[in-house]
Design an enzyme around this catalytic site. Sequence first.
Site, PDB file in Angstrom:
ATOM      1  N   ARG A   1       0.828  -1.207   0.000  1.00  0.00           N
ATOM      2  CA  ARG A   1       0.000   0.000   0.000  1.00  0.00           C
ATOM      3  C   ARG A   1       0.864   1.260   0.000  1.00  0.00           C
ATOM      4  NH1 ARG A   1      -5.457   1.689   0.731  1.00  0.00           N
ATOM      5  NH2 ARG A   1      -6.193  -0.452   0.784  1.00  0.00           N
TER       6      ARG A   1
ATOM      7  N   GLU B   1      -9.594   6.204   7.087  1.00  0.00           N
ATOM      8  CA  GLU B   1      -8.158   6.454   7.059  1.00  0.00           C
ATOM      9  C   GLU B   1      -7.724   7.723   6.317  1.00  0.00           C
ATOM     10  OE1 GLU B   1      -7.877   2.343   5.546  1.00  0.00           O
ATOM     11  OE2 GLU B   1      -6.004   2.268   6.674  1.00  0.00           O
TER      12      GLU B   1
HETATM   13  N1  MTE Z   1     -11.879   5.954  14.429  1.00  0.00           N
HETATM   14  C1  MTE Z   1     -11.923   5.699  15.754  1.00  0.00           C
HETATM   15  N2  MTE Z   1     -12.636   6.518  16.540  1.00  0.00           N
HETATM   16  N3  MTE Z   1     -11.250   4.641  16.304  1.00  0.00           N
HETATM   17  C2  MTE Z   1     -10.496   3.796  15.532  1.00  0.00           C
HETATM   18  O1  MTE Z   1      -9.906   2.838  16.042  1.00  0.00           O
HETATM   19  N4  MTE Z   1      -9.698   3.246  13.253  1.00  0.00           N
HETATM   20  C3  MTE Z   1      -9.410   3.766  11.912  1.00  0.00           C
HETATM   21  C4  MTE Z   1     -10.629   4.472  11.336  1.00  0.00           C
HETATM   22  N5  MTE Z   1     -11.173   5.401  12.280  1.00  0.00           N
HETATM   23  C5  MTE Z   1     -10.424   4.040  14.115  1.00  0.00           C
HETATM   24  C6  MTE Z   1     -11.170   5.140  13.609  1.00  0.00           C
HETATM   25  C7  MTE Z   1      -8.969   2.742  10.969  1.00  0.00           C
HETATM   26  S1  MTE Z   1      -7.360   2.254  10.979  1.00  0.00           S
HETATM   27  C8  MTE Z   1      -9.819   2.205  10.047  1.00  0.00           C
HETATM   28  S2  MTE Z   1      -9.281   1.098   8.891  1.00  0.00           S
HETATM   29  C9  MTE Z   1     -11.254   2.559  10.017  1.00  0.00           C
HETATM   30  O2  MTE Z   1     -11.597   3.480  11.036  1.00  0.00           O
HETATM   31  C10 MTE Z   1     -12.065   1.279  10.170  1.00  0.00           C
HETATM   32  O3  MTE Z   1     -13.420   1.499  10.212  1.00  0.00           O
HETATM   33  P1  MTE Z   1     -14.338   1.747   8.918  1.00  0.00           P
HETATM   34  O4  MTE Z   1     -13.859   0.841   7.842  1.00  0.00           O
HETATM   35  O5  MTE Z   1     -15.687   1.427   9.399  1.00  0.00           O
HETATM   36  O6  MTE Z   1     -14.154   3.192   8.564  1.00  0.00           O
HETATM   37  N1  HPA Z   2      -5.783  -2.376   4.265  1.00  0.00           N
HETATM   38  C1  HPA Z   2      -5.990  -2.597   5.569  1.00  0.00           C
HETATM   39  N2  HPA Z   2      -5.891  -3.761   6.134  1.00  0.00           N
HETATM   40  C2  HPA Z   2      -5.538  -4.799   5.362  1.00  0.00           C
HETATM   41  C3  HPA Z   2      -5.290  -4.641   3.997  1.00  0.00           C
HETATM   42  C4  HPA Z   2      -5.417  -3.363   3.416  1.00  0.00           C
HETATM   43  O1  HPA Z   2      -5.212  -3.146   2.205  1.00  0.00           O
HETATM   44  N3  HPA Z   2      -4.955  -5.841   3.521  1.00  0.00           N
HETATM   45  C5  HPA Z   2      -4.983  -6.688   4.562  1.00  0.00           C
HETATM   46  N4  HPA Z   2      -5.342  -6.057   5.683  1.00  0.00           N
HETATM   47 MO1  MOS Z   3      -7.115   0.276   9.451  1.00  0.00          MO
HETATM   48  S1  MOS Z   3      -5.059   0.468   9.482  1.00  0.00           S
HETATM   49  O1  MOS Z   3      -7.065  -0.520   7.894  1.00  0.00           O
HETATM   50  O2  MOS Z   3      -7.284  -0.998  10.584  1.00  0.00           O
END
Ligand code: MTE
Ligand code: HPA
Ligand code: MOS
Length: 774
Positions: free
Chosen positions: A321, A724
């Site tokens: 990534r 993210e």
């Molecule tokens: N927001 C909060 N409040 N707490 C979290 O742990 N994790 C982040 C993001 N926002 C996180 C957060 C990460 S790393 C990801 S991948 C996404 O939330 C995952 O949730 P979603 O796919 O439902 O957005």
């Molecule tokens: N993003 C986040 N988490 C993951 C991925 C990715 O592309 N692939 C495997 N775990």
């Molecule tokens: Mo988020 S780093 O893809 O859990």
Amino acid sequence: MNRESKSRPAMAVHQALAHDSAIKHVTGQAIYIDDILEPRGILHVYVGTSTVAHGRIRHLDLDGVRQFPGVVAVITAADIPGVNDISPMHTLDEELLASSIVHFRGQALFAVAASSRDAARRACKHAKVDIEELPAVLDIETAMAQQAWVDAPHEMKRGDSEAVIAGAQHRLEGELWLGGQDHFYLEGQAALCVPQEDGDMMIFSSSQHPSEVQHLVASALGRPDNAVTVEVRRMGGAFGGKETQAAQWAMLTALVAHHTGRPAKIRLDRDDDMISTGKRHDFRIRYRVGFDSRGRVEGIDLELASRCGMSADLSGPINDRAMFHSDNGYYLPAVRIRSYRCRTHTVSNTAFRGFGGPQGMMGIERVMDAIAAELGLDPLQVRLANLYGGEGRDVTPYYMTVEDNILPEMLDELTRSSDYAQRCEDILSFNQSSTVIKRGIALTPVKFGISFTNTMLNQAGALVHVYKDGSIHLNHGGTEMGQGLFIKVAQVVADAFRVDVGRVKITATTTGKVPNTSATAASSGSDMNAMAALNACRKIVKRLTAFAAEKYAVAKSEIHFDHDEVLIGDLRKPFSELVMEAWQGRVSLSATGFYRTPKIHYDRETARGRPFFYFAYGAAVSEVEIDTLTGEHCLRRVDILHEVGQSLNPAIDMGQIEGGFVQGAGWLTTEELWWDEEGALRTHAPSTYKIPVSSDVPQTFKVEIWKRGKNREATINRSKAVGEPPLMLAISVHSAINQAIASLFPGSCIPPLDAPATPERVLMCIKRMRQSPV
Ligand code: MTE
Ligand code: HPA
Ligand code: MOS
């Protein structure tokens, strides 16, 4: 959308509803693992860890531990009935408990179960551990020299970058070091295991990936997956740190439960959590770039090297990534990107919000600043000149076409709304009259690919029940970590039935209801789980419609669900009444749903394909002030314009944008991880590791959701993922600090500011510039 939804406006979706647990969060009523009422006979688990970075275990004398008052069981590698492995991708390269070789300081050697946590912890100190030390590789440079990898080097390539750089009018090369980042979730790693009959296990885990915890617990116990159930109500933050690394702790509680027949619980304290769990990968990035007199890149060579730690964990896809984001929003005509995944005797690094993307983007954003400095241009002009768009300039280095490139439009709007040009002039004159305090400003874009890059993982499931009183039970494979996934999916479900969102009961994620799920990660939680839930709801709506049509002899097209009611021809009745009638008519009111992301494919061998369903975009302007005597900085003003398609919930999305930005600013400015020569992490508590606090929020913070946002792909309600991408808006902060430093050295090359830009590093950068400013 089904017919019913098309003809009626949305009720819940797109509304700024509060997080379903907001009140519970702030009043302390939300239940985390450590709040679950402890079952009778519970044992508390503490882990004995290695104090050397690399070595061979000669002898583990645990008699003193066993004899310590309160201790009930001591577990070592020899006590694992199944597979001694916690690796998430079946690499079999990381043991649950070290059997003969230790690979980092903090690695688990044995687990103690006692009647109290205090007793378990004290007992650990009575272990006599004899380890023969072996040479340890601790940093990127040593690993590069030894070609020590956790995963083979990988390359993406288009054209002959070497020749193009050689023939370009201008050339530059440089290097950038980026630090890692601890997740610092408020709830540390935790798990509770309650043994069931026949040796089955019920696990309560703080995990983004219940299905993987289930599988790893089963495999450690030598049992099939169906012997283990994992439930996650919520996490007190995760940020990627619980995508793979929650499993180990759940596995240890299950082992204790297996050996004692008693419930067992573990809760890492902050220091242990920081020492024994992986973090964001630190990177060394090298670039060589050739460009024209307008600053347009013609050829570029990027070399990414990251510290992965002692095992692969998710380092493969994370470094992929990073490569996928080495272009950020810019067209790179001739390009070569090489990636090295360094194996070191440090804790295994893991997913962290952005998943390598932030590191990849930092590289190219530094290149933009370097080109601007070289040509004496405004960095924004260089960025604009390089954006995707225009004839033949829309294909990424991995051959995916950028179809909805809205960055030129967004940057234009943000430039105007933030008054960028005027402020650049103001800063110039401020800096001319101010000797010690200097200001800097930077505008940087974000383009982030949405989907797991491993295509297989882009699938989700849901389970929806309508009870005969008309109340709805919602379950899906996604987990709640504070990001607002549950309320978003509930909004979609409420709209599918056209009922009040209060009718929808949000329930804990459990492997017993929805199996074989992917981690809630890659920002795709709502994209995938809301679609799966909608799929389930539509099945039930369809059955209810067919039932009503038959019972009331009305055409199906005359049946509409609307505001908690159902219109059946001229008849109007409460939703709950139709549900009761349908039950009496023996109609199934429960359905599973499934979703798999369409259109995506990727061939890693050739590094070509469409790994992402779509891109999410944003941009930020940060203005900073630095004190050139102390190296401190403050964030004077930040303007953000971020795109979330048609927002499922603007209140939640705003929270994600603000929080993501601040977390990114922490990574790039104050959060510093420091290991000593022995491989011991010396920054393992808030006293030495500084995360942003409320006073670090920008003095003026203007955050806007892009109003014209609409996903051109058929995502749930045309929304876009938000979890993210906003973290990477903080790259503008680092760039602005570097601009402030650059103001001390007009006409010089870009200062070599690494990250995090702590006061110390700002001062070191100024010193280096004073010594050799070109
Ligand atoms: N927001 C909060 N409040 N707490 C979290 O742990 N994790 C982040 C993001 N926002 C996180 C957060 C990460 S790393 C990801 S991948 C996404 O939330 C995952 O949730 P979603 O796919 O439902 O957005
Ligand atoms: N993003 C986040 N988490 C993951 C991925 C990715 O592309 N692939 C495997 N775990
Ligand atoms: Mo988020 S780093 O893809 O859990």
